[in-house]
Write a protein that holds these residues in place. Sequence first.
Motif, short mmCIF file in Angstrom:
data_model
loop_
_atom_site.label_atom_id
_atom_site.label_comp_id
_atom_site.label_asym_id
_atom_site.label_seq_id
_atom_site.Cartn_x
_atom_site.Cartn_y
_atom_site.Cartn_z
N PRO A 111 -3.66 17.91 -12.15
CA PRO A 111 -2.96 16.81 -11.47
C PRO A 111 -3.76 15.51 -11.44
O PRO A 111 -3.21 14.45 -11.73
N TYR A 150 -4.87 15.42 -3.65
CA TYR A 150 -3.88 16.37 -4.15
C TYR A 150 -4.00 17.70 -3.41
O TYR A 150 -3.00 18.28 -2.96
N TYR A 173 -5.83 1.71 -9.18
CA TYR A 173 -4.86 2.73 -9.52
C TYR A 173 -5.21 4.12 -9.00
O TYR A 173 -4.32 4.91 -8.65
N LYS A 175 -6.65 4.55 -6.24
CA LYS A 175 -6.26 4.43 -4.83
C LYS A 175 -4.77 4.73 -4.67
O LYS A 175 -4.37 5.48 -3.77
N THR A 176 -3.95 4.19 -5.56
CA THR A 176 -2.51 4.47 -5.51
C THR A 176 -2.25 5.96 -5.64
O THR A 176 -1.42 6.53 -4.92
N MET A 177 -2.96 6.61 -6.57
CA MET A 177 -2.81 8.05 -6.77
C MET A 177 -3.12 8.79 -5.46
O MET A 177 -2.37 9.69 -5.04
N ARG A 179 -2.95 7.63 -2.44
CA ARG A 179 -1.90 7.33 -1.46
C ARG A 179 -0.62 8.12 -1.75
O ARG A 179 0.08 8.56 -0.84
N LEU A 180 -0.30 8.30 -3.04
CA LEU A 180 0.86 9.12 -3.41
C LEU A 180 0.69 10.53 -2.86
O LEU A 180 1.67 11.20 -2.53
N TRP A 181 -0.56 10.97 -2.79
CA TRP A 181 -0.85 12.31 -2.27
C TRP A 181 -1.28 12.24 -0.80
O TRP A 181 -2.06 13.07 -0.32
N ASN A 182 -0.77 11.23 -0.10
CA ASN A 182 -0.84 11.16 1.37
C ASN A 182 -2.20 10.88 1.98
O ASN A 182 -2.36 10.95 3.20
N LEU A 422 -6.77 6.22 -17.01
CA LEU A 422 -7.03 5.21 -15.98
C LEU A 422 -8.32 4.43 -16.29
O LEU A 422 -8.82 3.70 -15.45
#
Lengths: 460, 460
Positions: A111, A150, A173, A175-177, A179-182, A422
């Motif tokens: 992931p 994750y 980016y 950081k975005t990943m 945040r996507l995983w809370n 990335l």
Amino acid sequence: MKNKKHPKKIYLNENEMPRAWYNIMADMKNKPLPPLHPATKKPVGPEDLAPLFPMELIKQEVSTEKFIEIPEEVLEIYKIWRPSPLIRAYGLEKALDTPAKIYYKYEGVSPAGSHKPNTAVPQAYYNYKEGVKKITTETGAGQWGSALSYATQLFGIELQVFMVKVSYHQKPYRKTMMRLWNADVVPSPSPLTEVGRKILEEDPENPGSLGIAISEAVEMAVKDPHTKYALGSVLNHVLLHQTVIGLEAKKQMEKVDAYPDVIIGCFGGGSNFAGISFPFLEDKLLKDQKMRVIAVEPESCPKLTRGQFRYDFGDSVGMTPLIPMFTLGHTFMPPSIHAGGLRYHGAGAIVSQLLKDDIIEASAVHQNESFQAGRLFAQAEGIIPAPESTHAIAQTIREALQAKEEGLEKTILFNLSGHGHLDLGAYEQFLEGKTQDYSVTDEQISKNLKVLDHMQIPKI
Amino acid sequence: MKNKKHPKKIYLNENEMPRAWYNIMADMKNKPLPPLHPATKKPVGPEDLAPLFPMELIKQEVSTEKFIEIPEEVLEIYKIWRPSPLIRAYGLEKALDTPAKIYYKYEGVSPAGSHKPNTAVPQAYYNYKEGVKKITTETGAGQWGSALSYATQLFGIELQVFMVKVSYHQKPYRKTMMRLWNADVVPSPSPLTEVGRKILEEDPENPGSLGIAISEAVEMAVKDPHTKYALGSVLNHVLLHQTVIGLEAKKQMEKVDAYPDVIIGCFGGGSNFAGISFPFLEDKLLKDQKMRVIAVEPESCPKLTRGQFRYDFGDSVGMTPLIPMFTLGHTFMPPSIHAGGLRYHGAGAIVSQLLKDDIIEASAVHQNESFQAGRLFAQAEGIIPAPESTHAIAQTIREALQAKEEGLEKTILFNLSGHGHLDLGAYEQFLEGKTQDYSVTDEQISKNLKVLDHMQIPKI
């Protein structure tokens, strides 16, 4: 195209996955020395580590059991990306016109895109089992932070990530990943901790460092009994979890009747290197199997090839226990190469002992050689490797070209620890001729090692 | 965790790979109408296309042979990432608490990270076989450009990519990927063509468009007998090559005794949708198999759900042959959603005919629903999907929740056409609440369709 005896990609079925991690400590004649408490200089006990880690991980840290069972719940999650493929590098072999047979294990299928989730998942699991509600960690460029994000969200554990401020802004980016995983990601130094507030008061523009981020994460964990801390490399239990890589690779190579003459992994703190190599090293330790095992570091951070074997702190500010390691001194500041995951001053205790005992060897690669290797690999094999992983590729190419010169059909196995999707900004710098080869002087190294003498840190 | 009857990931061996692509034209009762020459309004012949494409691709474009053999050289390259995994979405099923069984085919494992290399490789191969030295193409955000870069460098073919100028500057990482694979990438409009020079003279700051980029690529190809042009979607031969996806998926589902009740693909020009669905549609066309097949488009570009079935240009400036298609009019400018690959005014001829004949259906999804689906998927399945692919996921979630409401254990298969590692900027916008749901008015659509009437383009 080359005539093939076996497939390009070698898979295992899910029911062939390893059910236990391999603990190399059981088979080492010289076990690593114990970590020391920085104040008392006495070996640290479980109670010293209890505020930071769940008890099961502390047990694994000192265990000498040969195999440690992988919990069923962890196995189920591993199946999301494991078993990872073992790939025959036909394209690279052809490009190099080498008689060597090159194999690589590809961990970029996870992931977060690297080997890091192999340990993030069990770490989150053991914390979950012991009722931990929140974990803190630090991250530089974000590989470890994203892997742990994750993992923690799968178990409903809150995660606070302290991300080095300069990376937080320069590399948004990852950081975005997270945040996507809370995960809750803050730039470090942050106002969330005493350490952070103090630094910000003195210098609101402080760009942060991994050392500061560790201090913040540890402070937050220590202050709350339901909060623990997690680390992505260096420690024994982290290396242990990564052995799933080599255990799979061994079975996969058996399927095509192959066995490596040379095993190669890039080297930061030691976890992906240990992951690919330890299960094979069992044969060297117990059966005297002839095999070279090479840890590859950047020339700009040469702890294995030019560092000293001695006790040192695991972090750069001197808060952790003292670890017996090959080190450049914890105050050593490596130049800003793009392979951020390899910019670490020391090596884990087990790997250091193996190097000390000549069971493994080390080499160093300059930045441009590593990116050239990465580009050739992307063209020949279709995978754009992480800048860290290109160090292993560069060494593989050296070995393959030597095999060609010597007319030897040797078998090389390396770990492709992650993809570089990335890191395309770094590749752009390389294509523009803007990546530098940084050298480190002997004076720089000895200056940092002298700091340890001044601090009266015990020698080995 | 759910009790599993079969593995999470279903692989094929390389020797189980399909050896021929499936040409649905052979089984369609109503074949698509022929493309027309824009000047004469007569069907175009092979000689009209010869300056642009190699003869083998022109033959495939009009072929009604049921199977077209995949060349051995292409198969060997396919093995670098194919067969791609079919994955049971246990995590998503659990998150939705649905009785539906959800499967997805994952095409993000390819070098460029999407399904595009499935056609880029054979296109490069056939050009190579016919002695073509150079190929030109256009690219928007860069998915197609990077896939073709990968493919052409394998055959030593030079590639000139015209990349829409605004994307060239805003999305630099796909450009880096193309450069790693040896392509020459210029921002379009460029000084390399007459079209480009004229536009730059009038407006040096022109941000470019896909229409302009196509014009540049076509002009350069037409002017040199050793240079051809390549397209990444819409055309019949492109859809044909993508059927390798569905052919594999069919075998993989057989291995676990499953068959889809619903098949879902996101829809731009039609190639990934055709890829996953056509091999299953064979059973619907010939054996009256009950099955719903759904093409999912963005609400902001609703050609299938609200467009008209009629002849229109394939490009936005009116240079290509006229294609029988569901269209919003080639002058329609879709709002700037992040799923750049779905911002296309029309649908390929075959897919349009199937929709006309009610063999497939279509639905539309707003941008925020698609990103919500993408986030849930990343959490539950560990893969961050491309913004395009999130449209298929959103529709899958709709179907799975309906199954739950109706208590039906239906089997859903969707195509996860690519990963979103280079789209994290778009996810950041979503997490910040900055992604908009754009609606298109009936007036906008009819205004653009009236342009076709004014141009006296034949109706169907």
